[in-house]
Write an enzyme that holds these catalytic residues in place. Structure first.
Site, PDB file in Angstrom:
ATOM      1  N   GLY A  27       0.675  -0.595  -0.525  1.00 56.07           N
ATOM      2  CA  GLY A  27      -0.154  -0.007   0.125  1.00 56.07           C
ATOM      3  C   GLY A  27       0.954   1.331   0.576  1.00 56.07           C
ATOM      4  O   GLY A  27       1.582   1.193  -0.686  1.00 56.07           O
ATOM      5  N   VAL A  73       6.411  -2.984  15.068  1.00 55.45           N
ATOM      6  CA  VAL A  73       5.891  -1.692  15.807  1.00 55.45           C
ATOM      7  C   VAL A  73       5.569  -1.676  17.415  1.00 55.45           C
ATOM      8  O   VAL A  73       5.703  -1.590  17.961  1.00 55.45           O
ATOM      9  CB  VAL A  73       5.340  -0.661  15.144  1.00 55.45           C
ATOM     10  N   ASN A  99       4.706   4.512   9.410  1.00 53.48           N
ATOM     11  CA  ASN A  99       3.610   4.484   8.321  1.00 53.48           C
ATOM     12  C   ASN A  99       2.473   3.073   9.050  1.00 53.48           C
ATOM     13  O   ASN A  99       1.317   2.878   8.107  1.00 53.48           O
ATOM     14  CB  ASN A  99       4.373   4.200   6.598  1.00 53.48           C
ATOM     15  N   TYR A 103      -5.669  -0.504   9.988  1.00 54.11           N
ATOM     16  CA  TYR A 103      -6.341   0.172   8.671  1.00 54.11           C
ATOM     17  C   TYR A 103      -7.085  -1.211   8.138  1.00 54.11           C
ATOM     18  O   TYR A 103      -8.209  -1.127   8.469  1.00 54.11           O
ATOM     19  CB  TYR A 103      -5.871   0.757   7.825  1.00 54.11           C
ATOM     20  N   SER A 155      -4.510  11.240   9.405  1.00 53.92           N
ATOM     21  CA  SER A 155      -5.276  10.930   8.651  1.00 53.92           C
ATOM     22  C   SER A 155      -6.198  11.866   7.909  1.00 53.92           C
ATOM     23  O   SER A 155      -6.984  12.471   9.213  1.00 53.92           O
ATOM     24  CB  SER A 155      -6.414   9.650   8.966  1.00 53.92           C
ATOM     25  N   TYR A 168      -9.912   4.709  15.073  1.00 54.12           N
ATOM     26  CA  TYR A 168      -9.036   4.252  14.455  1.00 54.12           C
ATOM     27  C   TYR A 168      -8.559   6.391  14.224  1.00 54.12           C
ATOM     28  O   TYR A 168      -7.663   6.858  14.209  1.00 54.12           O
ATOM     29  CB  TYR A 168      -9.444   3.445  12.555  1.00 54.12           C
ATOM     30  N   LYS A 172      -5.985   8.294  15.216  1.00 56.60           N
ATOM     31  CA  LYS A 172      -4.718   9.427  13.929  1.00 56.60           C
ATOM     32  C   LYS A 172      -4.550  11.207  14.833  1.00 56.60           C
ATOM     33  O   LYS A 172      -3.998  11.323  14.469  1.00 56.60           O
ATOM     34  CB  LYS A 172      -5.513   9.279  12.388  1.00 56.60           C
ATOM     35  N   VAL A 201      -7.288   6.675  -0.068  1.00 57.31           N
ATOM     36  CA  VAL A 201      -6.513   6.495  -0.974  1.00 57.31           C
ATOM     37  C   VAL A 201      -6.650   5.366  -1.629  1.00 57.31           C
ATOM     38  O   VAL A 201      -6.994   4.071  -0.571  1.00 57.31           O
ATOM     39  CB  VAL A 201      -4.853   6.248  -0.194  1.00 57.31           C
TER      40      VAL A 201
HETATM   41  N1  LIG Z   1      -5.403   4.136   2.503  1.00 60.76           N
HETATM   42  C1  LIG Z   1      -5.879   5.309   2.565  1.00 60.76           C
HETATM   43  O1  LIG Z   1      -7.301   5.788   2.114  1.00 60.76           O
HETATM   44  C2  LIG Z   1      -5.025   5.741   4.378  1.00 60.76           C
HETATM   45  C3  LIG Z   1      -6.095   7.827   4.229  1.00 60.76           C
HETATM   46  C4  LIG Z   1      -5.498   7.890   5.381  1.00 60.76           C
HETATM   47  C5  LIG Z   1      -4.238   7.640   5.969  1.00 60.76           C
HETATM   48  N2  LIG Z   1      -3.766   5.919   6.099  1.00 60.76           N
HETATM   49  C6  LIG Z   1      -2.957   5.558   6.344  1.00 60.76           C
HETATM   50  O2  LIG Z   1      -1.747   5.380   5.735  1.00 60.76           O
HETATM   51  C7  LIG Z   1      -1.406   4.257   6.030  1.00 60.76           C
HETATM   52  C8  LIG Z   1      -1.490   3.323   5.279  1.00 60.76           C
HETATM   53  O3  LIG Z   1      -1.835   2.624   5.036  1.00 60.76           O
HETATM   54  P1  LIG Z   1      -2.616   1.530   3.312  1.00 60.76           P
HETATM   55  O4  LIG Z   1      -3.745   2.094   2.883  1.00 60.76           O
HETATM   56  O5  LIG Z   1      -1.020   1.241   3.019  1.00 60.76           O
HETATM   57  O6  LIG Z   1      -3.047   0.717   5.304  1.00 60.76           O
HETATM   58  P2  LIG Z   1      -2.190  -1.030   4.907  1.00 60.76           P
HETATM   59  O7  LIG Z   1      -3.218  -1.835   5.924  1.00 60.76           O
HETATM   60  O8  LIG Z   1      -2.095  -1.617   3.772  1.00 60.76           O
HETATM   61  O9  LIG Z   1      -1.227  -0.733   5.463  1.00 60.76           O
HETATM   62  C9  LIG Z   1      -0.287  -0.763   6.830  1.00 60.76           C
HETATM   63  C10 LIG Z   1       0.960  -1.533   7.132  1.00 60.76           C
HETATM   64  O10 LIG Z   1       0.919  -1.850   8.237  1.00 60.76           O
HETATM   65  C11 LIG Z   1       0.962  -3.064   8.568  1.00 60.76           C
HETATM   66  N3  LIG Z   1       1.061  -3.355   9.794  1.00 60.76           N
HETATM   67  C12 LIG Z   1       0.547  -3.140  10.811  1.00 60.76           C
HETATM   68  N4  LIG Z   1       0.862  -3.493  12.085  1.00 60.76           N
HETATM   69  C13 LIG Z   1       1.928  -3.632  11.969  1.00 60.76           C
HETATM   70  C14 LIG Z   1       3.421  -4.009  13.032  1.00 60.76           C
HETATM   71  N5  LIG Z   1       2.505  -4.361  14.769  1.00 60.76           N
HETATM   72  N6  LIG Z   1       4.364  -3.582  12.971  1.00 60.76           N
HETATM   73  C15 LIG Z   1       4.606  -3.222  11.656  1.00 60.76           C
HETATM   74  N7  LIG Z   1       3.786  -2.764  10.640  1.00 60.76           N
HETATM   75  C16 LIG Z   1       2.716  -3.888  10.870  1.00 60.76           C
HETATM   76  C17 LIG Z   1       0.626  -3.619   7.819  1.00 60.76           C
HETATM   77  O11 LIG Z   1       0.974  -5.381   7.989  1.00 60.76           O
HETATM   78  C18 LIG Z   1       0.618  -3.076   6.701  1.00 60.76           C
HETATM   79  O12 LIG Z   1       1.736  -2.964   5.644  1.00 60.76           O
HETATM   80  C19 LIG Z   1      -2.511   3.563   6.971  1.00 60.76           C
HETATM   81  O13 LIG Z   1      -0.893   4.266   8.439  1.00 60.76           O
HETATM   82  C20 LIG Z   1      -3.187   4.121   7.158  1.00 60.76           C
HETATM   83  O14 LIG Z   1      -3.655   4.133   8.481  1.00 60.76           O
HETATM   84  C21 LIG Z   1      -4.547   5.706   4.823  1.00 60.76           C
END
Ligand SMILES: NC(=O)c1ccc[n+]([C@@H]2O[C@H](COP(=O)([O-])OP(=O)(O)OC[C@H]3O[C@@H](n4cnc5c(N)ncnc54)[C@H](O)[C@@H]3O)[C@@H](O)[C@H]2O)c1
Length: 262
Positions: A27, A73, A99, A103, A155, A168, A172, A201
């Site tokens: 992502g 983390v 990051n 989510y 976010s 969530y 954030k 996104v």
């Molecule tokens: N996609 C969206 O619309 C959106 C919007 C606003 C904010 N965000 C934020 O952007 C970031 C990425 O979003 P995304 O859509 O790629 O989501 P996603 O859920 O695919 O990505 C989150 C990543 O964090 C990793 N993760 C989870 N727990 C973990 C841990 N304990 N240790 C290490 N890694 C861990 C997951 O394996 C994953 O690769 C996140 O912080 C999300 O909250 C996303």
């Protein structure tokens, strides 16, 4: 729909820059890894999923310096081992991108009074405590860097007050508060601490947790009326990682195509 004019990755980071991206396996995190690596950084993917290895293999195959290290983390010793690897191989760490997040695994949306307390704790443990712990683990090397950077992913749901994901959204908001607090604590060492607040996104995670059609609805609300993709966030991250932003700290930069104004 508007013509897409996306960032072409032209920012270069100083030679020797070392970066860590938590949750960089897929992502948006994967886009940050690729952007930082193409900008010249040696990049570590710190994730709990094996997709990180596939990404590292692909980018290494292109001659970039990308390493996957399974890292949780929520576990300080796991983070310390990652930072020790950076110290051992490079003697430095310059950029930490917080990051990692719960989510994709949020489950279905529900009213705040129906959120399971265990789910609340899990979201806070990764999104908030994980951001704090990773920053604490990296602090010493970031302070020693000529230009230490912490970039955390917040976010725009915080600004919009999006319902049915209260844990969530609260997590954030906490990331934004942590960003300001750490900025004051680390500014003396030249370390800047900023956040990026993405809009909705188009990632696998977004498609998992939202109804079909939600991405298109979000696109219509924007000044730039198109679907947001991970690459739309890379320019902001590289700007905040580079010397171009050295007097900007404690800020949250909204990158959402002009849906919210703060
Ligand atoms: N996609 C969206 O619309 C959106 C919007 C606003 C904010 N965000 C934020 O952007 C970031 C990425 O979003 P995304 O859509 O790629 O989501 P996603 O859920 O695919 O990505 C989150 C990543 O964090 C990793 N993760 C989870 N727990 C973990 C841990 N304990 N240790 C290490 N890694 C861990 C997951 O394996 C994953 O690769 C996140 O912080 C999300 O909250 C996303």
């Amino acid at each position: 729909m508007s013509t897409e004019q996306r960032f072409d990755g032209a920012i270069r980071l100083p030679a020797g820059t070392v970066a860590v991206v938590t949750g960089g396996g897929r992502g948006i995190g994967a886009a940050f890894v690729e952007g930082l690596a193409r900008a010249g950084a040696a990049c570590y993917i710190a994730d709990v999923i094996d997709d990180g290895q596939l990404l590292a293999d692909r980018l290494t195959g292109e001659g970039l310096d990308v390493t996957f290290r399974r890292t949780d983390v929520t576990d300080r010793s796991s983070l310390d081992a990652l930072v020790a690897a950076c110290r051992e191989r490079h003697g430095r760490l310059d950029v930490l991108v917080n990051n990692a997040s719960i989510y994709q695994d949020l489950g279905s949306k529900r009213p705040f009074h129906e959120i399971d307390p265990a789910d609340w704790d899990r979201v806070m443990a990764v999104n908030v405590k994980g951001t704090w712990l990773a920053s604490a683990s990296a602090r010493e090397l970031l302070e020693a860097s000529p230009a230490g950077r912490i970039i955390s992913v917040a976010s725009s749901t915080v600004h919009m007050g999006v319902p049915y994901f209260a844990h969530y959204v609260a997590s954030k908001a906490a990331v934004m508060g942590l960003t300001r607090s750490l900025a004051k604590e680390l500014g003396h060492a030249g370390v800047t601490v900023n956040a990026i607040a993405p809009g909705l996104v188009d990632t696998e995670a977004t498609r998992t947790v939202n109804d079909p059609g939600y991405l298109a609805t979000a696109a219509e609300r924007r000044a730039i009326p198109r679907i947001q993709v991970p690459g739309d966030l890379v320019g902001a991250a590289l700007f905040l990682a580079s010397a171009a932003s050295s007097f900007i700290t404690g800020q949250t930069l909204v990158v959402d195509g002009g849906a919210t104004f703060v």
